[in-house]
Every structure is written in structure tokens, then in C-alpha cells.
Design an enzyme around this catalytic site. Structure first.
Site, PDB file in Angstrom:
ATOM      1  N   SER A   1       0.794  -1.230   0.000  1.00 54.86           N
ATOM      2  CA  SER A   1       0.000   0.000   0.000  1.00 54.86           C
ATOM      3  C   SER A   1       0.828   1.282   0.000  1.00 54.86           C
ATOM      4  CB  SER A   1      -0.955   0.015   1.201  1.00 54.86           C
ATOM      5  OG  SER A   1      -2.073  -0.815   0.942  1.00 54.86           O
TER       6      SER A   1
ATOM      7  N   LYS B   1       0.047   3.660  -2.712  1.00 58.23           N
ATOM      8  CA  LYS B   1      -0.958   4.734  -2.624  1.00 58.23           C
ATOM      9  C   LYS B   1      -0.317   6.102  -2.401  1.00 58.23           C
ATOM     10  CE  LYS B   1      -4.712   1.756  -0.985  1.00 58.23           C
ATOM     11  NZ  LYS B   1      -4.067   0.504  -0.576  1.00 58.23           N
TER      12      LYS B   1
ATOM     13  N   SER C   1      -6.529   3.311   3.979  1.00 57.78           N
ATOM     14  CA  SER C   1      -5.798   2.676   2.886  1.00 57.78           C
ATOM     15  C   SER C   1      -6.761   1.853   2.025  1.00 57.78           C
ATOM     16  CB  SER C   1      -4.664   1.786   3.418  1.00 57.78           C
ATOM     17  OG  SER C   1      -3.749   1.464   2.395  1.00 57.78           O
TER      18      SER C   1
ATOM     19  N   LYS D   1       2.924   6.827   5.453  1.00 59.01           N
ATOM     20  CA  LYS D   1       2.054   5.730   5.013  1.00 59.01           C
ATOM     21  C   LYS D   1       2.635   4.368   5.366  1.00 59.01           C
ATOM     22  CE  LYS D   1      -1.616   4.439   2.452  1.00 59.01           C
ATOM     23  NZ  LYS D   1      -1.742   3.209   3.273  1.00 59.01           N
TER      24      LYS D   1
END
Length: 433
Positions: free
Chosen positions: A79, A82, A139, A241
């Protein structure tokens, strides 16, 4: 028939051996053997990206490398992908292609994405602002596809746009295949490339960076917490993140600002979220010590007396003076370097907990830090506050964590703290007593 869990080269070797044995003994037709072998190879991550530990820490101001371990080894971004998806959103916002209020429709493909997701329905629409917050906190994979299709027409086209932009930024070893980070053997990156992206994001779209410090996001009837635990447990963290898929392990890109000195770090391949977070904290601590020896910065450490029996902590205090409180509590507007008290409590709705009342402001601050560090999972959606209250004998500083929806949640948090021998009482957030 038992299912096989393929988690690396060893598993692939065993699976291939078993398939070949069945074929050679004539138990399975040849064409089925070939299908099975091809499937095993295609479903197994390449050795280049399978749960490899890599890490890198840089001085965010000078670009100097303070720590690195295999920074150019290719790994799966999960992720962390992202971050680039959001970079593309910020670029579109900056260039007027969309606005924060633009509504993006949910396709059947977006609806069908694997968790983690918001659970959007086909035909529903979500604003760009809500999409940003959903990507940063939850997420959400369904939201990633919504964004990709809105900006690129298709997710495949959007991934090509992401890769092109990555190359332009100097991310020479990164290739994107989707907008979410869900497993794809062709989607690879490196610790160095993720550092490059984090630096570019702050440099090029700094006005949107505050979204990465969002600790909770409410959509519909649910509130989602940010997966980045360092926001609530490591002093100075303001982004950015986390990521996880089985093939990559637990990944994290973090940005920390202490006394005006910024570090940016990347860790790939953690066995658990906790070990990943602990490793990142260790590397950041070491980097700040290295800067301290150069005379550039002194790492703040709480001074806690042994008799206090409070665990050391470095949780960021989100506190501001009363006359700037509302402005300070806006996302990205909090002065993370200044720890002050409210002269008089504001009237708040909801509930909080109090972990002590002290005649010394410093001890009150330390009590809040310690409580947040002791139970980060329970308290990660709260806002810390040291409230100054006049009393008959002078001034009392009340150490509180606010933001619970109801009394039951506050009592549950106190119960968790008391199990760790931390004194705690639930309080109404509007209570000035």
C-alpha cells in the site's frame, strides 16, 4: 485437496517437487501437470521481492543518507503504492483538473476490490477530499481504483501514468501495475525510490502534505483510524504511510520533524506491524543521535523521576494555547515543536480520560506522553491536552486525552491503562472541574 500457501522460494521448490512427483508416477495427466507447474511459478513471488528487509533514513533537509541497508534491492511496495496514487491526485488538484469537491463514481471493478476498503457501492460517488482521507487513513483499495479510473480512464492506464511520473522523479527501479498496491508480480520499488517519492511529494505538493497527519476519518456511520501508529507514538511524526501484503511483509514510510530538523525513513519487510514500527523508531533514534553528535539537534527526552513509575514515552502532544486552539487543531496546522497548556479548558463534546493532576506542568506533559505510549492502540484516535486550572492553592495541570464518543469508551480506555498500573479516570470533555 489441501491448499498450498506459497510464501517464498522454498515453498515454490516444495510445490514443484510435489507436482513433478505426481506427474512422474502417472497419477495426473501430463497436460494437468503442466498447468499446475505454470500456476505454481506464476503465483509465487520472485526472490527479488519476497519479504526482504531493506531500510533507509535520510536527512530530509540536506538529503544526506544517515542509514541504509540494501536500499536498491527491489521489493513489493504494497500500500505504499498509494503514496504515488495520492501524488497524482495532488498533481491533478494543483493543475485544476479536479477540485476537493469533485465527485468520482464507483465502478463495478472498484466495488469488487479486496479489503482493506470502505465498502463503496456501485454507482455511488465519493468526493476527492474524502478519497484522499480514505487512502491516507483506511488505505482503501476500492477508493484507489475509483481515483485511478477517474484520472486515468482505466486503472491500467493510470498505473502507466504513475510509472511515467516515477521515472521523471528519478525512481528508476520502480514500476506500478495498479493504484492500490494489491499483489502483482510486476509491481516493484526500492527503499531509495520511496525516499525519493516522499521528498518529491513534500517539495512539489507541500500544501497537501497535512493530509498525511490525519489520525481519524469519518465516512458514513464509521470512523477509521490511521494505520500509521507512529503518529500517536513517536514524537514529531507527521506522516506518511504504511503497507502490507504477505509477499512484502510490513512496510512503512515515515517523516519526523523535531526542533525543525526533519528525517525521512523507509522500512520494508517487517514481520509484524509492531516490529516494523519498533525498527523504524530505533533507526530514527539512531539518526537523531548521529545529528546530535554533529551539533545540529538535541533529541527531546522526558525527564521522569524514578518514583513516578511512568514508562518513557515520546508521543507527540497536540496542544495549543486557547487563543490559537481552533486554528492549531486543523489538519497540518499543529505546531508539533511547541508543547504548551490551555489557559482555560474549552467546552468540548464527548468524553476523555484524565491520567493525573499536577502542580508541575512538565510532569503533566510526561503523564500524557506515558499514557499514550503505554496503550497506543486504545488511545491513537485521541487528542492530548494539558489543561491549566486555577485552584485555591495555586495552579493545577490536568493531564488528559480527549476524543472518545461516549463514557463507555472512556471507561474502557481507563481499564486498559489501569491494567498497566497507570492511574486514570473518565471525564466529560466539557468538565472544568
Amino acid at each position: 485437496m489441501r491448499s498450498l500457501t506459497l510464501s517464498g522460494p522454498d515453498a515454490m521448490a516444495k510445490a514443484l517437487s510435489a507436482a513433478c512427483t505426481l506427474c512422474m508416477r502417472g497419477f495426473v495427466p501430463v497436460f494437468l501437470c503442466l498447468v499446475a507447474i505454470i500456476s505454481i511459478i506464476s503465483l509465487t513471488p520472485s526472490s527479488a521481492g519476497a519479504r526482504t528487509y531493506t531500510a533507509m533514513i535520510i536527512d530530509g533537509d540536506t538529503g544526506e543518507t544517515l542509514h541504509e541497508y540494501r536500499p536498491d534491492h527491489k521489493v513489493y511496495p504494497a500500500s505504499l503504492t498509494k503514496i504515488m496514487t495520492l501524488y497524482m491526485v495532488f498533481d491533478a488538484l494543483e493543475n485544476g483538473k479536479i477540485s476537493l469537491s469533485t465527485r468520482m463514481k464507483v465502478s463495478k471493478r472498484a466495488w469488487g476490490q479486496a479489503p482493506s476498503k470502505l465498502g463503496l457501492k456501485v454507482g455511488e460517488a465519493i468526493t476527492v477530499k474524502d478519497a484522499i482521507l480514505a487512502l491516507v487513513t483506511k488505505s482503501a483499495n476500492d477508493v484507489a481504483v475509483v481515483v485511478a479510473e477517474h484520472l486515468g480512464g482505466t486503472e491500467i492506464k493510470f498505473a502507466q501514468m504513475m510509472t511515467t511520473e516515477a521515472r521523471r522523479l528519478g525512481m528508476s527501479r520502480t514500476t506500478f501495475r495498479n493504484a492500490s498496491g494489491l499483489p502483482n508480480r510486476g509491481q516493484m520499488t526500492t527503499a531509495r525510490d520511496m525516499i525519493t517519492l516522499a521528498v518529491a511529494l513534500r517539495k512539489n505538493y507541500g500544501s497537501y502534505y497535512h493530509y498525511f497527519s490525519t489520525q481519524k476519518f469519518r465516512y458514513g456511520n464509521r470512523t477509521y483510524g490511521n494505520h500509521n501508529n507512529l503518529l500517536a507514538s513517536y514524537y514529531g511524526t507527521d506522516g506518511i504511510k504504511t503497507g502490507y501484503i504477505n509477499a512484502s511483509g510490513f512496510n512503512l514510510v515515515a517523516s519526523v520533524n523535531r526542533n525543525g530538523k526533519r528525517l525521512i525513513g523507509v522500512v520494508f519487510g517487517g514481520r509484524t506491524a509492531r516490529t516494523r514500527d519498533d525498527q523504524m523508531k530505533k533507526l530514527l533514534d539512531q539518526a537523531y543521535v548521529k545529528l546530535t553528535k554533529k551539533g545540529e539537534i538535541v533529541v527531546p527526552r522526558p525527564r521522569i523521576s524514578p518514583e513516578d513509575k511512568i514508562l518513557p514515552a515520546d508521543t507527540q502532544l497536540l496542544i495549543a494555547k486557547r487563543n490559537t486552539l481552533r486554528e492549531a487543531e486543523q489538519p497540518g496546522r499543529i505546531d508539533t515543536q511547541t508543547v504548551v497548556s490551555r489557559i482555560k479548558p474549552e467546552t468540548n463534546s464527548g468524553w476523555g480520560i484524565q491520567v493525573g493532576a499536577f502542580s508541575d506542568q512538565r510532569r503533566a506533559q510526561e503523564a500524557v506522553l506515558a499514557a499514550a505510549r503505554t496503550a497506543p492502540d486504545v488511545l491513537r484516535l485521541t487528542r492530548a491536552a494539558v489543561e491549566q486550572q486555577a485552584s485555591g492553592t495555586g495552579v493545577v495541570y490536568r493531564a488528559r486525552l480527549l476524543g472518545f464518543d461516549d463514557e463507555n469508551d472512556a471507561r474502557a480506555a481507563c481499564a486498559a491503562l489501569k491494567r498497566e498500573n497507570v492511574a486514570c479516570i473518565p471525564v466529560n470533555a466539557g468538565d472544568a472541574g
